[in-house]
Write a protein that holds these residues in place. Structure first.
Motif, PDB file in Angstrom:
ATOM      1  N   PRO A  88      33.432  31.907  39.697  1.00 43.41           N
ATOM      2  CA  PRO A  88      34.686  32.656  39.558  1.00 43.41           C
ATOM      3  C   PRO A  88      35.333  32.555  38.176  1.00 43.41           C
ATOM      4  O   PRO A  88      35.839  33.555  37.666  1.00 43.41           O
ATOM      5  CB  PRO A  88      35.585  32.046  40.636  1.00 43.41           C
ATOM      6  CG  PRO A  88      34.629  31.552  41.674  1.00 43.41           C
ATOM      7  CD  PRO A  88      33.434  31.062  40.892  1.00 43.41           C
ATOM      8  N   GLU A  89      35.308  31.383  37.550  1.00 46.27           N
ATOM      9  CA  GLU A  89      35.931  31.256  36.223  1.00 46.27           C
ATOM     10  C   GLU A  89      35.220  32.129  35.201  1.00 46.27           C
ATOM     11  O   GLU A  89      35.862  32.763  34.357  1.00 46.27           O
ATOM     12  CB  GLU A  89      35.936  29.798  35.765  1.00 46.27           C
ATOM     13  CG  GLU A  89      36.910  28.939  36.536  1.00 46.27           C
ATOM     14  CD  GLU A  89      36.886  27.482  36.098  1.00 46.27           C
ATOM     15  OE1 GLU A  89      36.283  27.155  35.059  1.00 46.27           O
ATOM     16  OE2 GLU A  89      37.489  26.661  36.818  1.00 46.27           O
ATOM     17  N   LEU A  90      33.910  32.180  35.283  1.00 49.79           N
ATOM     18  CA  LEU A  90      33.131  33.027  34.373  1.00 49.79           C
ATOM     19  C   LEU A  90      33.402  34.501  34.668  1.00 49.79           C
ATOM     20  O   LEU A  90      33.560  35.308  33.743  1.00 49.79           O
ATOM     21  CB  LEU A  90      31.646  32.698  34.504  1.00 49.79           C
ATOM     22  CG  LEU A  90      30.693  33.409  33.557  1.00 49.79           C
ATOM     23  CD1 LEU A  90      31.076  33.187  32.097  1.00 49.79           C
ATOM     24  CD2 LEU A  90      29.261  32.922  33.809  1.00 49.79           C
ATOM     25  N   MET A  91      33.489  34.851  35.936  1.00 47.36           N
ATOM     26  CA  MET A  91      33.776  36.239  36.307  1.00 47.36           C
ATOM     27  C   MET A  91      35.138  36.666  35.781  1.00 47.36           C
ATOM     28  O   MET A  91      35.295  37.766  35.248  1.00 47.36           O
ATOM     29  CB  MET A  91      33.718  36.417  37.822  1.00 47.36           C
ATOM     30  CG  MET A  91      34.073  37.830  38.281  1.00 47.36           C
ATOM     31  SD  MET A  91      33.094  39.133  37.488  1.00 47.36           S
ATOM     32  CE  MET A  91      31.531  38.821  38.262  1.00 47.36           C
ATOM     33  N   VAL A  92      36.121  35.810  35.904  1.00 45.03           N
ATOM     34  CA  VAL A  92      37.463  36.125  35.413  1.00 45.03           C
ATOM     35  C   VAL A  92      37.437  36.327  33.899  1.00 45.03           C
ATOM     36  O   VAL A  92      38.064  37.249  33.376  1.00 45.03           O
ATOM     37  CB  VAL A  92      38.469  35.028  35.819  1.00 45.03           C
ATOM     38  CG1 VAL A  92      39.782  35.168  35.071  1.00 45.03           C
ATOM     39  CG2 VAL A  92      38.700  35.081  37.333  1.00 45.03           C
ATOM     40  N   ALA A  93      36.684  35.502  33.187  1.00 45.17           N
ATOM     41  CA  ALA A  93      36.581  35.650  31.729  1.00 45.17           C
ATOM     42  C   ALA A  93      35.972  37.008  31.361  1.00 45.17           C
ATOM     43  O   ALA A  93      36.462  37.693  30.455  1.00 45.17           O
ATOM     44  CB  ALA A  93      35.760  34.507  31.140  1.00 45.17           C
ATOM     45  N   TRP A  94      34.915  37.400  32.049  1.00 41.30           N
ATOM     46  CA  TRP A  94      34.309  38.717  31.799  1.00 41.30           C
ATOM     47  C   TRP A  94      35.298  39.828  32.120  1.00 41.30           C
ATOM     48  O   TRP A  94      35.428  40.794  31.358  1.00 41.30           O
ATOM     49  CB  TRP A  94      33.034  38.891  32.623  1.00 41.30           C
ATOM     50  CG  TRP A  94      31.819  38.289  32.010  1.00 41.30           C
ATOM     51  CD1 TRP A  94      31.285  37.064  32.304  1.00 41.30           C
ATOM     52  CD2 TRP A  94      30.979  38.853  31.002  1.00 41.30           C
ATOM     53  NE1 TRP A  94      30.158  36.848  31.536  1.00 41.30           N
ATOM     54  CE2 TRP A  94      29.950  37.933  30.731  1.00 41.30           C
ATOM     55  CE3 TRP A  94      31.003  40.046  30.307  1.00 41.30           C
ATOM     56  CZ2 TRP A  94      28.954  38.167  29.796  1.00 41.30           C
ATOM     57  CZ3 TRP A  94      30.004  40.295  29.370  1.00 41.30           C
ATOM     58  CH2 TRP A  94      28.998  39.367  29.117  1.00 41.30           C
ATOM     59  N   ALA A  95      36.001  39.703  33.235  1.00 44.50           N
ATOM     60  CA  ALA A  95      36.966  40.728  33.627  1.00 44.50           C
ATOM     61  C   ALA A  95      38.085  40.848  32.599  1.00 44.50           C
ATOM     62  O   ALA A  95      38.498  41.955  32.254  1.00 44.50           O
ATOM     63  CB  ALA A  95      37.540  40.410  35.007  1.00 44.50           C
ATOM     64  N   GLN A  96      38.565  39.726  32.089  1.00 44.30           N
ATOM     65  CA  GLN A  96      39.626  39.766  31.087  1.00 44.30           C
ATOM     66  C   GLN A  96      39.171  40.476  29.816  1.00 44.30           C
ATOM     67  O   GLN A  96      39.940  41.212  29.194  1.00 44.30           O
ATOM     68  CB  GLN A  96      40.123  38.355  30.788  1.00 44.30           C
ATOM     69  CG  GLN A  96      40.910  37.776  31.941  1.00 44.30           C
ATOM     70  CD  GLN A  96      41.231  36.304  31.789  1.00 44.30           C
ATOM     71  OE1 GLN A  96      40.509  35.554  31.153  1.00 44.30           O
ATOM     72  NE2 GLN A  96      42.322  35.885  32.423  1.00 44.30           N
ATOM     73  N   ARG A  97      37.916  40.285  29.456  1.00 42.78           N
ATOM     74  CA  ARG A  97      37.372  40.987  28.281  1.00 42.78           C
ATOM     75  C   ARG A  97      37.327  42.494  28.553  1.00 42.78           C
ATOM     76  O   ARG A  97      37.642  43.298  27.668  1.00 42.78           O
ATOM     77  CB  ARG A  97      35.994  40.451  27.938  1.00 42.78           C
ATOM     78  CG  ARG A  97      36.044  38.982  27.489  1.00 42.78           C
ATOM     79  CD  ARG A  97      34.679  38.383  27.362  1.00 42.78           C
ATOM     80  NE  ARG A  97      34.057  38.829  26.109  1.00 42.78           N
ATOM     81  CZ  ARG A  97      32.786  38.615  25.799  1.00 42.78           C
ATOM     82  NH1 ARG A  97      32.003  37.968  26.638  1.00 42.78           N
ATOM     83  NH2 ARG A  97      32.300  39.034  24.655  1.00 42.78           N
ATOM     84  N   SER A  98      36.957  42.874  29.762  1.00 45.16           N
ATOM     85  CA  SER A  98      36.902  44.294  30.118  1.00 45.16           C
ATOM     86  C   SER A  98      38.302  44.903  30.174  1.00 45.16           C
ATOM     87  O   SER A  98      38.498  46.051  29.773  1.00 45.16           O
ATOM     88  CB  SER A  98      36.189  44.470  31.458  1.00 45.16           C
ATOM     89  OG  SER A  98      34.824  44.138  31.320  1.00 45.16           O
ATOM     90  N   ILE A  99      39.259  44.150  30.651  1.00 48.94           N
ATOM     91  CA  ILE A  99      40.645  44.626  30.679  1.00 48.94           C
ATOM     92  C   ILE A  99      41.137  44.837  29.250  1.00 48.94           C
ATOM     93  O   ILE A  99      41.823  45.823  28.957  1.00 48.94           O
ATOM     94  CB  ILE A  99      41.546  43.653  31.462  1.00 48.94           C
ATOM     95  CG1 ILE A  99      41.156  43.671  32.944  1.00 48.94           C
ATOM     96  CG2 ILE A  99      43.024  43.989  31.274  1.00 48.94           C
ATOM     97  CD1 ILE A  99      41.729  42.536  33.765  1.00 48.94           C
TER      98      ILE A  99
END
Length: 111
Positions: A88-99
């Motif tokens: 989840p922490e890695l997924m959130v980091a990727w999502a924040q980059r996409s945002i």
């Protein structure tokens, strides 16, 4: 082009730390929004994150594939890295980059 409710629930749970998310059905898939920004989509139970040329090498290195529905030209969305789906922490980091990419594109369109 189907999205199972179980997969959608799983993705939303993984991305919950990003903040309030909304989802909308679209063309048989589901669009994901954070802060009013369209940053991801789900199609055939695959999560795709918005990218740009600066993120392209990272997506490619992580084994990402561009979203190209119905044999169309590839769009600016990349499949989420497999390892991120389990962390989840890695997924959130990727999502924040996409945002951030979505926010930058919106800013450029407004000018």
């Amino acid at each position: 082009m189907a999205v199972s409710s179980d997969y959608l629930d799983f993705v939303l749970e993984q991305l919950a730390p990003v903040g309030p998310l909304t989802s909308r059905k679209m063309f048989g898939g589901v669009g994901l929004y954070a802060q009013g920004l369209f940053f991801a989509l789900i199609d055939d139970d695959t999560l795709y994150l918005k990218g740009d040329e600066t993120l392209r090498p990272d997506f490619e290195a992580a084994g990402g594939v561009q979203f190209a529905p119905f044999g169309m030209s590839p769009m600016a969305y990349w499949s989420a890295p497999a390892e991120a789906l389990d962390e989840p922490e890695l997924m959130v980091a990727w999502a924040q980059r996409s945002i951030a990419v979505a926010a930058a594109r919106k800013t450029r369109k407004v000018k």
